[in-house]
Design a protein around this motif. Structure first.
Motif, short mmCIF file in Angstrom:
data_model
loop_
_atom_site.label_atom_id
_atom_site.label_comp_id
_atom_site.label_asym_id
_atom_site.label_seq_id
_atom_site.Cartn_x
_atom_site.Cartn_y
_atom_site.Cartn_z
N ASN A 94 0.28 -50.48 19.57
CA ASN A 94 -0.31 -50.06 18.30
C ASN A 94 -1.62 -50.78 18.00
N HIS B 55 2.39 -40.28 20.74
CA HIS B 55 1.88 -40.40 19.37
C HIS B 55 2.93 -39.88 18.39
N ARG B 56 3.18 -40.61 17.34
CA ARG B 56 4.08 -40.12 16.28
C ARG B 56 3.23 -39.94 15.02
N LYS B 57 3.26 -38.73 14.47
CA LYS B 57 2.48 -38.43 13.27
C LYS B 57 3.00 -39.20 12.05
N ALA B 58 2.14 -39.39 11.09
CA ALA B 58 2.57 -39.96 9.81
C ALA B 58 3.57 -38.99 9.19
N ARG B 59 4.56 -39.51 8.48
CA ARG B 59 5.54 -38.62 7.86
C ARG B 59 6.09 -39.29 6.61
N ASP B 73 3.49 -44.53 8.38
CA ASP B 73 2.18 -44.30 9.01
C ASP B 73 2.33 -43.71 10.41
N GLU B 74 1.25 -43.11 10.89
CA GLU B 74 1.26 -42.65 12.29
C GLU B 74 1.38 -43.86 13.19
N LYS B 75 1.98 -43.67 14.35
CA LYS B 75 2.08 -44.79 15.28
C LYS B 75 2.17 -44.30 16.72
N TYR B 76 2.02 -45.23 17.62
CA TYR B 76 2.14 -44.94 19.04
C TYR B 76 3.36 -45.66 19.58
#
Lengths: 100, 93
Positions: A94, B55-59, B73-76
Motif C-alpha cells: 500500500n 486493487h480493491r475499490k473504496a466501499r 478506502d481503496e487499497k491494494y
C-alpha cells in the motif's frame, strides 16, 4: 513498473547480495522453493515472518455446474493452498502504491 | 515450517554454507518479492506459483457490531495463485 519478476531475477539478487557464484545462487533459490513445497506436501504450514503464511486446506467434494451447459458435475475432494500476507507485506504494497 | 527452520535446512543440506549466508539468501528472496509487489510488478515462479497485487475499490462497509456505516478506502492487496506443478503435487495421492 508492471514487469514480471522470475527465478532469474531472484537468483541475480542473491548473487549480488551474498557473494556466491551465479550457479550456486540459482541452485539455492530453487532449494528454498523446493523446501517450502515439500513442507506443504507433508501438510505443514509454512510461516515466513514479515512475509506471510502458506497453509494447505482440504476441500470436501461438492456439486459444481458447467456454466456453459448447465450440466452438474462433482468437484472431487482436493487440497488447496492459501496464502495469508503479513502486515509488513500488506503495508509495503500500500505504501508503494500510494507513492506512485 | 518457520523461516528459521528453512534457514536451518539450507545449512544442513549445504554444510559449507554459513548460517549468516543462509539467512541472507532467504531474506533477499522475500525482500525481492516484496519490493517487486510494492512497485506493481508480479512475481512468477513457474511450478510454484505467482504473486501479484489486486486493487480493491473504496466501499462503504458496515461495523457488524453497531450496524454503523464506515468508509473503507481503496487499497491494494497481495494475491498468490498456486502453480500447476505444486497443485498437482499436493493432490497426487
Amino acid at each position: 513498473m508492471n514487469e514480471t519478476i522470475t527465478r532469474a531475477d531472484l537468483s541475480q539478487a542473491v548473487y549480488e547480495e551474498v557473494g556466491l557464484s551465479r550457479n550456486e545462487s540459482s541452485e539455492l533459490v530453487e532449494l528454498v522453493l523446493e523446501e517450502i513445497s515439500t513442507a506443504l506436501e507433508r501438510g505443514e504450514m509454512v510461516k515466513l515472518s514479515s512475509f506471510g503464511t502458506f497453509t494447505v486446506k482440504s476441500k470436501n467434494q461438492r456439486i459444481g455446474r458447467n456454466p456453459k451447459t448447465g450440466e452438474e458435475v462433482p468437484i472431487l475432494p482436493r487440497k488447496v493452498l492459501s496464502f495469508r500476507a503479513s502486515n509488513v507485506l500488506k503495508d509495503a504494497i500500500n505504501d508503494g502504491h500510494s507513492e506512485a | 515450517m518457520t523461516k528459521s527452520e528453512l534457514i536451518q535446512r539450507l545449512t544442513d543440506l549445504n554444510p559449507h554454507l554459513k548460517i549468516e549466508d543462509a539467512e541472507l539468501i532467504v531474506s533477499t528472496i522475500f525482500e525481492e518479492i516484496t519490493d517487486a509487489l510494492a512497485s506493481g510488478d508480479r512475481v512468477e515462479l513457474r511450478g510454484f506459483g505467482t504473486f501479484s497485487v489486486k486493487h480493491r475499490k473504496a466501499r462503504i462497509g458496515r461495523n457488524p457490531r453497531t450496524g454503523e456505516n464506515v468508509k473503507v478506502d481503496e487499497k491494494y492487496v497481495p494475491f498468490f495463485k498456486i502453480g500447476k506443478k505444486l497443485h498437482d503435487d499436493l493432490n497426487k495421492d
